[in-house]
Motif scaffolding. Structure first.
Motif, short mmCIF file in Angstrom:
data_model
loop_
_atom_site.label_atom_id
_atom_site.label_comp_id
_atom_site.label_asym_id
_atom_site.label_seq_id
_atom_site.Cartn_x
_atom_site.Cartn_y
_atom_site.Cartn_z
N ALA A 170 0.79 -1.27 -0.05
CA ALA A 170 -0.03 0.00 0.06
C ALA A 170 0.91 1.37 0.10
O ALA A 170 0.61 2.27 -0.77
N VAL A 171 1.94 1.36 0.88
CA VAL A 171 2.85 2.50 0.81
C VAL A 171 3.68 2.64 -0.22
O VAL A 171 3.89 3.99 -1.03
N TYR A 172 4.05 1.70 -0.88
CA TYR A 172 4.79 1.48 -2.33
C TYR A 172 4.03 2.20 -3.19
O TYR A 172 4.38 3.30 -4.13
N HIS A 173 2.60 1.98 -3.55
CA HIS A 173 1.79 2.50 -4.35
C HIS A 173 1.17 3.67 -4.15
O HIS A 173 0.86 4.56 -5.22
N ALA A 174 1.29 4.23 -2.78
CA ALA A 174 0.79 5.55 -2.49
C ALA A 174 2.16 6.39 -2.86
O ALA A 174 1.57 7.41 -3.54
N PHE A 175 3.33 6.00 -2.85
CA PHE A 175 4.30 6.68 -3.30
C PHE A 175 4.24 6.71 -4.86
O PHE A 175 4.44 7.84 -5.50
N VAL A 217 9.32 8.15 10.16
CA VAL A 217 9.09 9.45 9.78
C VAL A 217 10.33 9.87 8.79
O VAL A 217 9.72 10.69 8.05
N LEU A 218 11.58 9.84 8.97
CA LEU A 218 12.60 10.29 8.06
C LEU A 218 12.23 9.71 6.59
O LEU A 218 12.38 10.32 5.50
N SER A 219 11.78 8.31 6.63
CA SER A 219 11.44 7.62 5.38
C SER A 219 10.60 8.15 4.45
O SER A 219 10.54 8.46 3.32
N MET A 220 9.40 8.54 5.47
CA MET A 220 8.00 9.13 4.91
C MET A 220 8.22 10.57 4.26
O MET A 220 7.89 11.01 3.32
N VAL A 221 9.16 11.17 5.00
CA VAL A 221 9.40 12.87 4.82
C VAL A 221 10.15 12.71 3.40
O VAL A 221 9.89 13.37 2.50
N GLY A 222 11.34 11.92 3.56
CA GLY A 222 12.15 11.69 2.25
C GLY A 222 11.52 11.23 1.10
O GLY A 222 11.47 11.82 -0.15
N LEU A 223 10.34 10.38 0.91
CA LEU A 223 9.82 9.64 0.11
C LEU A 223 8.75 10.96 -0.52
O LEU A 223 8.47 11.05 -1.87
N PHE A 224 8.23 11.87 0.48
CA PHE A 224 7.30 12.73 -0.05
C PHE A 224 8.03 13.67 -0.88
O PHE A 224 7.63 14.44 -1.89
N LEU A 225 9.31 14.17 -0.37
CA LEU A 225 10.19 15.22 -1.11
C LEU A 225 10.56 14.66 -2.53
O LEU A 225 10.54 15.32 -3.62
N ILE A 226 11.01 13.03 -2.45
CA ILE A 226 11.17 12.57 -3.67
C ILE A 226 10.29 12.68 -4.75
O ILE A 226 10.44 12.97 -5.71
N LYS A 262 14.27 27.20 -14.01
CA LYS A 262 14.32 27.27 -12.42
C LYS A 262 13.49 26.12 -11.81
O LYS A 262 13.68 25.77 -10.78
N THR A 263 12.64 25.63 -12.55
CA THR A 263 11.73 24.80 -11.98
C THR A 263 12.42 23.34 -11.60
O THR A 263 12.25 22.89 -10.57
N ILE A 264 13.36 23.27 -12.83
CA ILE A 264 14.10 21.93 -12.62
C ILE A 264 15.14 22.23 -11.54
O ILE A 264 15.37 21.25 -10.74
N ILE A 265 15.72 23.20 -11.33
CA ILE A 265 16.67 23.63 -10.23
C ILE A 265 16.21 23.38 -9.11
O ILE A 265 16.78 22.79 -8.05
N TYR A 266 15.05 24.00 -8.79
CA TYR A 266 14.43 23.96 -7.24
C TYR A 266 13.94 22.71 -7.04
O TYR A 266 14.24 22.39 -5.85
N LEU A 267 13.27 22.18 -7.78
CA LEU A 267 12.58 20.99 -7.65
C LEU A 267 13.75 19.87 -7.47
O LEU A 267 13.60 18.74 -6.90
N SER A 268 14.89 19.91 -8.11
CA SER A 268 15.85 19.05 -7.97
C SER A 268 16.39 19.06 -6.63
O SER A 268 17.08 18.12 -6.15
N ILE A 269 16.65 20.40 -6.07
CA ILE A 269 17.26 20.41 -4.95
C ILE A 269 16.32 19.82 -3.85
O ILE A 269 16.75 19.05 -2.85
N VAL A 270 14.87 19.98 -4.03
CA VAL A 270 14.00 19.13 -3.05
C VAL A 270 14.17 17.69 -3.21
O VAL A 270 14.39 16.96 -2.42
N TYR A 271 14.45 17.23 -4.34
CA TYR A 271 14.70 15.76 -4.86
C TYR A 271 15.98 15.33 -4.10
O TYR A 271 15.73 14.41 -3.34
N VAL A 272 17.07 16.11 -4.07
CA VAL A 272 18.24 15.74 -3.46
C VAL A 272 18.05 15.52 -2.09
O VAL A 272 18.48 14.81 -1.25
N VAL A 273 17.23 16.60 -1.49
CA VAL A 273 17.08 16.52 0.12
C VAL A 273 16.28 15.16 0.47
O VAL A 273 16.38 14.67 1.44
N GLY A 274 15.46 15.22 -0.39
CA GLY A 274 14.53 13.91 -0.10
C GLY A 274 15.55 12.79 -0.01
O GLY A 274 15.05 11.94 0.76
N HIS A 275 16.36 12.30 -1.12
CA HIS A 275 16.98 11.38 -1.06
C HIS A 275 17.94 11.19 0.01
O HIS A 275 18.23 10.05 0.67
#
Length: 729
Positions: free
Chosen positions: A87-92, A147-156, A115-128
Motif C-alpha cells: 500500500a505504501v509503495y503504491h501510495a508513493f 518519519v524520516l523515510s516518509m518525509v524523504g519519499l514525499f520530497l522525492i 528554474k523549476t528544474i533547479i528548485y525541484l531538483s534541490i528538493v529531490y536531493v534533500v529527499g534522497h
C-alpha cells in the motif's frame, strides 16, 4: 519502464522507449533571440544537450534504483506486513504521477522550465538524503526511521514528479526551429539515457542492498545512498551547463485554461436551466460567453479522448505491481541460476530490457506482418490486446503463487496448532497425546517427519498429557499448547532415562528468501558455534535448543564448534532459500562434530525463472498499450492540447496505483486470489474499453476545427434569451 509517445509530434525517436517521462510538448514557434549555443563537434546539436542527457541518466538511475528496493525495505527493515508494504509503495508511486501537474503549472505559469528544474531538483536531493539517513539502523528507533523515510519519499515524489514535464521539453528548447531533424534524434538519445539509467539501476541497487552488509544486515543505507549521490551529480551537471542553455520565459499553462473553461461551462449551464433558454449542441458551448470558440473546440476534442482514458487506470494497477507484489512473490522462489544468484528485486530489470527488445520487433516485424495479412489492427484493438496480455500475465502469476504455496506452512485458525515429534533417542518411541488420534506408528530414531500433524484444542490453550512408550517403559509429561502455534516434541535420553521437551517452531517461511536455522545441543557440555565470520551462537547442554538465526542461502562448511575440550570443525551443508532447519549436535567423533539436520519448513522449490513468462507478457502488453495509446490520443487532439493529454495520461497511472493500495488495505485476501481478481477486473475493463472504442469515431483535429467554426456560425442566432447573472461576458 516508461515508453515515449509517438505520432504527429517531434517525438518519433529512433528508439521509441519511454513515454511517461515526456510530460510536455516541445515549444513551437520562434524562440526568443539568444546568443547561439556552442555546437557539438561542428554539428547542429547544441553543446547544452550533453548536460541535459547526463542529468536525465543520473536522475532516472536515482529514481528507479531507489524504487527497486523500496518494497523489501518496508518488509524487512520496518517489519511491515506485505499488504502495508504494498500500500505504501503504491501510495508513493501514485504521488509521483500526481505531482507532475504541479511542476507543469510552476514551469509554465511562474518560474519557467530552468528554474523549476533547479528548485525541484534541490528538493529531490534533500529527499534522497533524508531517505538514506533514515535507513541507518543505529540512528534512533523505528519511529524515527519511519518519519524520516516518509518525509524523504514525499520530497522525492515532489521532486521527480515536478521535473518530469520540464526536462525533455527544456531539451527541445535548446534547438533552433530549423533543426527539427536534430531535435527528433535528440529525443532518441534522451530516451535511451532514460532506459540505460533504469536498466542499470534496477540491476545494481539490489546488489548493493543484498550482497553488501553494513550494520550487520542488508545495507539499505548504501542502496539508497548511491541513488542519492547520482541525484546530486545530476543537479551538479545540470547547473554546470547553465551558461549554455536557451531559457524561454513562462508562457502560461494551457491545462489551467482548459480547467477554467470546463468549470465555467458547467457553472454557466447550471445558472441557465430555464426551458425558455435554447439548448446548445454541446455542454461546452455554455462557455462561449467568456472563452473563444477556438479554445472551446479544442477542449471538445480533448474531452473526447479523455473519456476514453476512463478505463485505462486498471492497466497501470496491474503493471506497477512489478515492484511490489511480483517482487514479494520472487522472495518466495528459488533464485539460483547456477552461475549467479539473483536478488528478488533484481527481476524488475527484465522490464526495461524487454522493452528495448520488443519495440523494434513490434515496429519492424509484428505490425508489418499483421498489415500484410490485411487485418485492421486499429489503435483501440492494439490497446485492448495490451490489456489482455497484462491480464494473462497476472493469470500466470496466480498459477505460480498457487505452486509456491505448496511449500508454505498451513494457515492456522483459532483452536488449532501443529505438532511433530523428533526422536533423538536410540530406539523407536510410541507417542500418544491425550484424547488425540495422532502418531499411530512408532517414531523411528532420527526420523525426519514428512509433515506436521494438526492438533485441535478446546480453547485458546490447553494442557495436554503426552505419553511415551519406549522399550517397555511408559512415561508421561504434561505440556500447555497454545492455539495458532507450531511445536516440536523432542524425545531424548538423559542420564539413562527417557525425557522430552516441547519447543516452539517457526509458524511461517523466513522472509526475503533467507534460511532459518537453530541448534539442539545433544552434548553434555555447553557449546559456542561460529557459522560464519559474523554469526556466533551459544547453546546450553543436554538437548537445549537455540533461537533461530536467519542466514543467506549458501553452503556453510567452514563453521566451528568450541567446547570445553577444544575447537572442532562444523559442517552444515546447504541452507536453502526459504527453508527452516533444526540441526542436532549428536556427538564429537574423529576430531569433528557430528550433526543431524532436519528440514522443518521445505525450501522454495519454484524457480524464479518461472516469472519470465509473466514479465514477457506484461512488457509486450506495455508496448502495445502505452505507445499506441499516446500515439492515438496525440493524433486525436490539436497541437496546443497535447500537454493536457499528457496530464490526463499521468493521472491514469496515479489512479491505477491508488486502486492497488485500496485493494491491499481494504480487501486483504490470499495472494493468488488477488492476482485472479486483478485479472478478472482488467478483462472486464478491456471489454468496456473495446465497446467504447467501437463507438468512437476517429477524427482529424483540423477537420474538426473547421466543423466547429461552421457550427458556431450557424448557432449564433440562438443565444438571445441567455441569462448571464454574475457572469462576465
Amino acid at each position: 519502464m516508461e515508453i515515449p509517445p509517438s505520432g504527429d509530434t517531434p517525438l518519433t525517436p529512433l528508439f521509441k522507449t519511454r513515454c511517461r517521462d515526456f510530460r510536455d510538448d516541445p515549444p513551437k514557434g520562434d524562440f526568443p533571440l539568444r546568443k547561439k549555443s556552442p555546437k557539438l563537434c561542428g554539428s547542429n546539436y547544441p553543446l547544452s544537450i550533453a548536460f541535459i542527457v547526463v542529468n536525465e541518466f543520473c536522475e532516472r538511475f536515482s529514481y528507479y534504483g531507489m524504487r527497486a528496493v523500496l518494497t523489501l525495505y518496508f518488509l524487512s527493515f520496518f517489519h511491515w506486513d506485505e499488504n502495508l508494504s504494498t500500500a505504501v509503495y503504491h501510495a508513493f508511486s501514485a504521488l509521483c504521477y500526481f505531482t507532475p501537474v504541479i511542476g507543469a503549472i510552476m514551469a509554465d505559469s511562474w518560474l519557467g522550465k530552468y528554474k523549476t528544474i533547479i528548485y525541484l531538483s534541490i528538493v529531490y536531493v534533500v529527499g534522497h538524503l533524508i531517505k538514506s539517513v533514515g535507513a541507518i539502523p543505529s540512528l534512533g528507533n523505528q519511529a524515527v526511521h519511519v518519519v524520516l523515510s516518509m518525509v524523504g519519499l514525499f520530497l522525492i515524489a515532489l521532486g521527480t514528479g515536478g521535473i518530469k514535464p520540464c526536462v525533455s521539453a527544456f531539451g527541445g528548447d535548446q534547438f533552433e526551429e530549423e533543426h527539427t531533424s536534430e531535435r527528433s534524434k535528440f529525443f532518441s538519445i534522451f530516451y535511451l539515457s532514460i532506459n540505460a539509467g533504469s536498466l542499470i539501476s534496477t540491476f545494481v541497487t539490489p546488489v548493493l542492498r543484498g550482497d553488501v552488509k553494513c550494520f550487520g544486515e542488508d545495507c539499505y543505507a548504501l542502496a539508497f545512498g548511491v541513488p542519492a549521490a547520482l541525484m546530486v551529480l545530476a543537479l551538479v551537471v545540470f547547473i554546470a551547463g547553465s551558461g549554455l542553455y536557451r531559457k524561454t520565459p513562462p508562457q502560461g499553462n494551457v491545462l489551467l485554461e482548459v480547467c477554467k473553461c470546463i468549470g465555467f461551462a458547467i457553472k454557466n449551464r447550471l445558472k441557465n436551466r430555464s426551458r425558455e433558454i435554447p439548448k446548445r449542441d454541446h455542454w461546452l458551448d455554455w462557455a462561449s460567453e467568456k472563452y473563444s470558440k477556438q479554445l472551446i473546440g479544442e477542449v471538445k476534442m480533448v474531452t473526447r479522448v479523455l473519456f476514453l482514458f476512463i478505463p485505462l487506470p486498471m492497466f497501470w494497477a496491474l503493471f506497477d505491481q512489478q515492484g511490489s507484489r511480483w517482487t514479494l512473490q520472487a522472495t518466495k522462489m528459488n533464485a539460483d541460476f547456477g552461475i549467479y544468484v539473483l536478488q528478488p528485486d533484481q527481476m524488475q530489470f527484465l522490464n526495461p530490457l524487454l522493452i528495448l527488445v520488443f519495440i523494434p520487433i513490434f515496429d519492424l516485424g509484428l505490425y508489418p506482418l499483421i498489415d500484410m495479412c490485411k487485418f485492421n489492427f486499429t489503435p483501440i484493438r492494439k490497446m485492448a490486446t495490451g490489456m489482455i496480455l497484462a491480464g494473462l500475465a497476472f493469470g500466470l502469476a496466480a498459477i505460480i503463487e498457487i505452486k509456491i504455496n505448496e511449500t508454505d506452512m498451513p494457515r492456522l485458525v483459532p483452536e488449532e496448532s501443529l505438532i511433530r515429534v523428533l526422536n533423538l533417542a536410540k530406539n523407536p518411541v510410541q507417542v500418544t497425546i491425550q484424547e488425540k488420534d495422532l502418531f499411530q506408528q512408532p517414531v523411528e530414531t532420527f526420523q525426519n517427519p514428512a509433515e506436521y500433524s494438526k492438533l485441535i484444542l478446546n480453547g485458546e490453550q490447553q494442557s495436554l498429557r503426552f505419553t511415551l512408550q519406549h522399550q517397555g517403559l511408559t512415561l508421561a509429561f504434561n505440556y500447555t499448547v497454545k492455539e495458532k502455534s507450531v511445536y516440536s516434541l523432542i524425545v531424548f535420553e538423559a542420564e539413562g532415562s527417557l525425557s522430552s521437551r516441547l519447543i516452539t517452531d517457526l509458524e511461517a517461511k523466513p522472509e526475503n528468501g533467507l534460511a532459518a536455522v537453530r541448534f539442539i545441543n545433544g552434548l553434555s557440555q555447553d557449546v559456542n558455534l561460529t557459522i560464519d565470520s559474523r554469526k556466533f551462537i551459544a547453546v546450553q547442554k543436554n538437548y537445549s535448543p537455540s533461537e533461530y538465526s536467519l542466514l543467506e542461502r549458501d553452503i556453510y562448511n567452514n563453521g566451528k564448534c568450541i567446547t570445553e575440550t577444544g575447537e572442532f570443525p562444523l559442517e552444515l551443508g546447504l541452507l536453502d532459500f526459504g527453508a527452516s532447519y533444526t540441526i542436532v549436535i549428536t556427538n564429537i567423533s574423529g576430531g569433528a562434530v557430528k550433526t543431524w539436520k532436519s528440514e522443518d519448513i521445505k525450501a522454495n522449490n519454484v524457480h524464479m525463472a518461472w516469472q519470465l513468462p509473466q514479465y514477457l507478457l506484461i512488457s509486450a502488453g506495455e508496448v502495445m498499450f502505452s505507445i499506441t495509446g499516446l500515439a492515438f490520443s496525440y493524433s486525436q487532439s490539436p497541437a496546443s492540447m497535447k500537454s493536457v493529454l499528457q496530464a490526463g495520461w499521468l493521472l491514469t497511472v496515479a489512479v491505477g496505483n491508488t486502486f492497488v493500495l485500496i485493494v491491499a488495505e481494504a480487501a486483504p485476501m490470499a495472494q493468488w486470489a488477488e492476482f485472479v481478481l486483478f485479472t478478472v477486473l482488467l478483462f472486464a475493463v478491456c471489454i468496456i474499453f473495446s465497446i467504447m472504442g467501437y463507438f468512437y469515431v476517429s477524427v482529424d483535429p483540423e477537420d474538426l476545427e473547421e466543423k466547429e467554426e461552421k457550427r458556431e456560425t450557424s448557432s449564433r442566432g440562438n443565444m438571445i434569451g441567455l441569462v448571464t447573472q454574475k457572469t462576465k461576458l
